[in-house]
Design a protein around this motif. Structure first.
Motif, PDB file in Angstrom:
ATOM      1  N   UNK A  56      38.592 -65.273  31.611  1.00  0.00           N
ATOM      2  CA  UNK A  56      38.753 -63.874  31.228  1.00  0.00           C
ATOM      3  C   UNK A  56      38.700 -63.726  29.710  1.00  0.00           C
ATOM      4  N   UNK A  57      38.273 -62.566  29.285  1.00  0.00           N
ATOM      5  CA  UNK A  57      38.457 -62.178  27.892  1.00  0.00           C
ATOM      6  C   UNK A  57      39.828 -61.517  27.833  1.00  0.00           C
ATOM      7  N   UNK A  58      40.651 -61.951  26.882  1.00  0.00           N
ATOM      8  CA  UNK A  58      42.014 -61.450  26.799  1.00  0.00           C
ATOM      9  C   UNK A  58      42.161 -60.610  25.534  1.00  0.00           C
ATOM     10  N   UNK A  59      42.543 -59.356  25.692  1.00  0.00           N
ATOM     11  CA  UNK A  59      42.742 -58.487  24.526  1.00  0.00           C
ATOM     12  C   UNK A  59      44.209 -58.100  24.461  1.00  0.00           C
ATOM     13  N   UNK A  60      44.875 -58.523  23.406  1.00  0.00           N
ATOM     14  CA  UNK A  60      46.300 -58.246  23.250  1.00  0.00           C
ATOM     15  C   UNK A  60      46.492 -57.173  22.187  1.00  0.00           C
ATOM     16  N   UNK A  61      47.185 -56.104  22.541  1.00  0.00           N
ATOM     17  CA  UNK A  61      47.508 -55.054  21.567  1.00  0.00           C
ATOM     18  C   UNK A  61      48.946 -55.265  21.119  1.00  0.00           C
ATOM     19  N   UNK A  62      49.126 -55.493  19.833  1.00  0.00           N
ATOM     20  CA  UNK A  62      50.465 -55.777  19.304  1.00  0.00           C
ATOM     21  C   UNK A  62      50.668 -55.014  17.998  1.00  0.00           C
ATOM     22  N   UNK A  63      51.753 -55.324  17.299  1.00  0.00           N
ATOM     23  CA  UNK A  63      52.099 -54.587  16.079  1.00  0.00           C
ATOM     24  C   UNK A  63      50.985 -54.632  15.044  1.00  0.00           C
ATOM     25  N   UNK A  64      50.288 -55.749  14.939  1.00  0.00           N
ATOM     26  CA  UNK A  64      49.277 -55.901  13.897  1.00  0.00           C
ATOM     27  C   UNK A  64      47.897 -55.437  14.316  1.00  0.00           C
ATOM     28  N   UNK A  65      47.749 -54.829  15.478  1.00  0.00           N
ATOM     29  CA  UNK A  65      46.437 -54.390  15.957  1.00  0.00           C
ATOM     30  C   UNK A  65      46.101 -55.070  17.256  1.00  0.00           C
ATOM     31  N   UNK A  93      65.222 -47.414  15.762  1.00  0.00           N
ATOM     32  CA  UNK A  93      64.357 -48.057  16.744  1.00  0.00           C
ATOM     33  C   UNK A  93      63.347 -47.046  17.280  1.00  0.00           C
ATOM     34  N   UNK A  94      62.101 -47.437  17.378  1.00  0.00           N
ATOM     35  CA  UNK A  94      61.091 -46.566  17.977  1.00  0.00           C
ATOM     36  C   UNK A  94      60.405 -47.312  19.113  1.00  0.00           C
ATOM     37  N   UNK A  95      59.880 -46.545  20.065  1.00  0.00           N
ATOM     38  CA  UNK A  95      59.168 -47.136  21.196  1.00  0.00           C
ATOM     39  C   UNK A  95      57.700 -47.327  20.843  1.00  0.00           C
ATOM     40  N   UNK A  96      57.168 -48.502  21.088  1.00  0.00           N
ATOM     41  CA  UNK A  96      55.743 -48.723  20.841  1.00  0.00           C
ATOM     42  C   UNK A  96      55.094 -49.281  22.102  1.00  0.00           C
ATOM     43  N   UNK A  97      53.816 -48.981  22.258  1.00  0.00           N
ATOM     44  CA  UNK A  97      53.071 -49.463  23.417  1.00  0.00           C
ATOM     45  C   UNK A  97      52.477 -50.838  23.134  1.00  0.00           C
ATOM     46  N   UNK A  98      52.566 -51.678  24.131  1.00  0.00           N
ATOM     47  CA  UNK A  98      51.966 -53.005  24.052  1.00  0.00           C
ATOM     48  C   UNK A  98      51.106 -53.205  25.292  1.00  0.00           C
ATOM     49  N   UNK A  99      50.056 -53.994  25.167  1.00  0.00           N
ATOM     50  CA  UNK A  99      49.254 -54.254  26.363  1.00  0.00           C
ATOM     51  C   UNK A  99      48.505 -55.576  26.276  1.00  0.00           C
ATOM     52  N   UNK A 106      61.893 -51.704  15.107  1.00  0.00           N
ATOM     53  CA  UNK A 106      62.412 -50.914  13.995  1.00  0.00           C
ATOM     54  C   UNK A 106      61.276 -50.138  13.353  1.00  0.00           C
ATOM     55  N   UNK A 107      61.492 -48.855  13.160  1.00  0.00           N
ATOM     56  CA  UNK A 107      60.471 -47.998  12.573  1.00  0.00           C
ATOM     57  C   UNK A 107      60.430 -48.156  11.058  1.00  0.00           C
ATOM     58  N   UNK A 108      59.622 -47.335  10.390  1.00  0.00           N
ATOM     59  CA  UNK A 108      59.513 -47.396   8.930  1.00  0.00           C
ATOM     60  C   UNK A 108      60.901 -47.225   8.309  1.00  0.00           C
ATOM     61  N   UNK A 109      61.223 -48.047   7.339  1.00  0.00           N
ATOM     62  CA  UNK A 109      62.540 -47.974   6.730  1.00  0.00           C
ATOM     63  C   UNK A 109      63.497 -48.951   7.392  1.00  0.00           C
TER      64      UNK A 109
END
Ligand SMILES: [Zn+2]
Length: 230
Positions: free
Chosen positions: A2-11, A60-66, A53-56
């Motif tokens: 498989x090609x694996x594409x991970x979406x994380x904090x850095x892109x 805490x903020x919710x972020x999407x990961x996949x 943790x959000x800016x500053x």
């Protein structure tokens, strides 16, 4: 593969995943109750949200990961014949390759897939030989799962002329020039086990997605979380 594409904090990060690694990812995701959906190509999309943790750094903020798994060889068109052959292979622990007049076939206890379709199943990476046994690849299993659960939503009826019975309640909100509005939409699945009605089409699409995710999670928990040859 498989090609694996991970979406994380850095892109996003792209890589490759073997079938074994893909199974590990899916089983771990199921244990963590992440959302997962089989794709018609024979891959999967795992999604979850995380608190960071959000800016500053104070809140805490919710972020999407996949994690997206796309098969190197998509399953293609799973015709009735292909699905029947795959079902034979999947249901028989004695499925193996054999030679008939010099041509490779898949044989089971009481059946045989002829040379031409056998070659097709192999070329499309729908089956693989594993310790002497022919079995379905993860790609084939995910593709079959997605095929078994093709969902649709019905178009809302919209504004309509009420029947004599409904006319009695025309003073309620939503009335327009003697018309009533029906925005409900039904979510249905090719497995015939989903019958849900959403308040609007977006809601119905969400109900359909929930169903596809539920059957994928069930498949991973029931069929992948134990060793194939257990
Ligand atoms: Zn279904």
């Amino acid at each position: 593969m498989f090609r694996e594409t991970i979406t994380h904090a850095g892109g996003t990060t792209e890589g490759t995943a073997s079938e074994t690694h893909a199974v590990t990812l899916l089983v771990r995701a199921a244990r963590r109750q992440y959302a997962m959906e089989a794709t018609p190509a024979g891959g999967a999309l795992i999604t979850w949200t995380r608190h960071v943790f959000g800016p500053g750094g104070n809140s805490l903020v919710l972020v999407d990961r996949s994690i997206r798994l796309d098969p190197m060889t998509p399953v293609g068109n799973l015709t009735d014949t292909v699905r029947e052959d795959l079902s034979l292979v999947d249901g028989d622990p004695r499925a193996r390759y054999d030679l008939v007049k010099g041509r490779r076939v898949i044989t089971g206890t009481l059946w045989q897939v002829p040379p031409f379709p056998t070659a097709g199943l192999r070329a499309r990476r729908l089956v693989v030989e594993d310790r002497g046994r022919v079995r379905l690849t993860l790609t084939a299993r995910l593709g079959l799962l997605a095929h078994a659960h093709r969902t649709t939503t019905t178009a809302p009826r919209g504004w309509y002329h009420p029947s004599a019975y409904e006319s009695a309640g025309l003073n309620r909100p939503g009335r327009r020039a003697g018309l009533l509005r029906d925005s409900t939409s039904a979510a249905v699945c090719s497995c015939l086990e989903l019958s849900a009605v959403g308040g609007d089409r977006e809601h119905a699409r969400r109900l359909a997605l929930d169903h596809r995710r539920a059957v994928t999670a069930e498949f991973v928990a029931d069929r992948l979380a134990v060793p194939v040859n257990a």
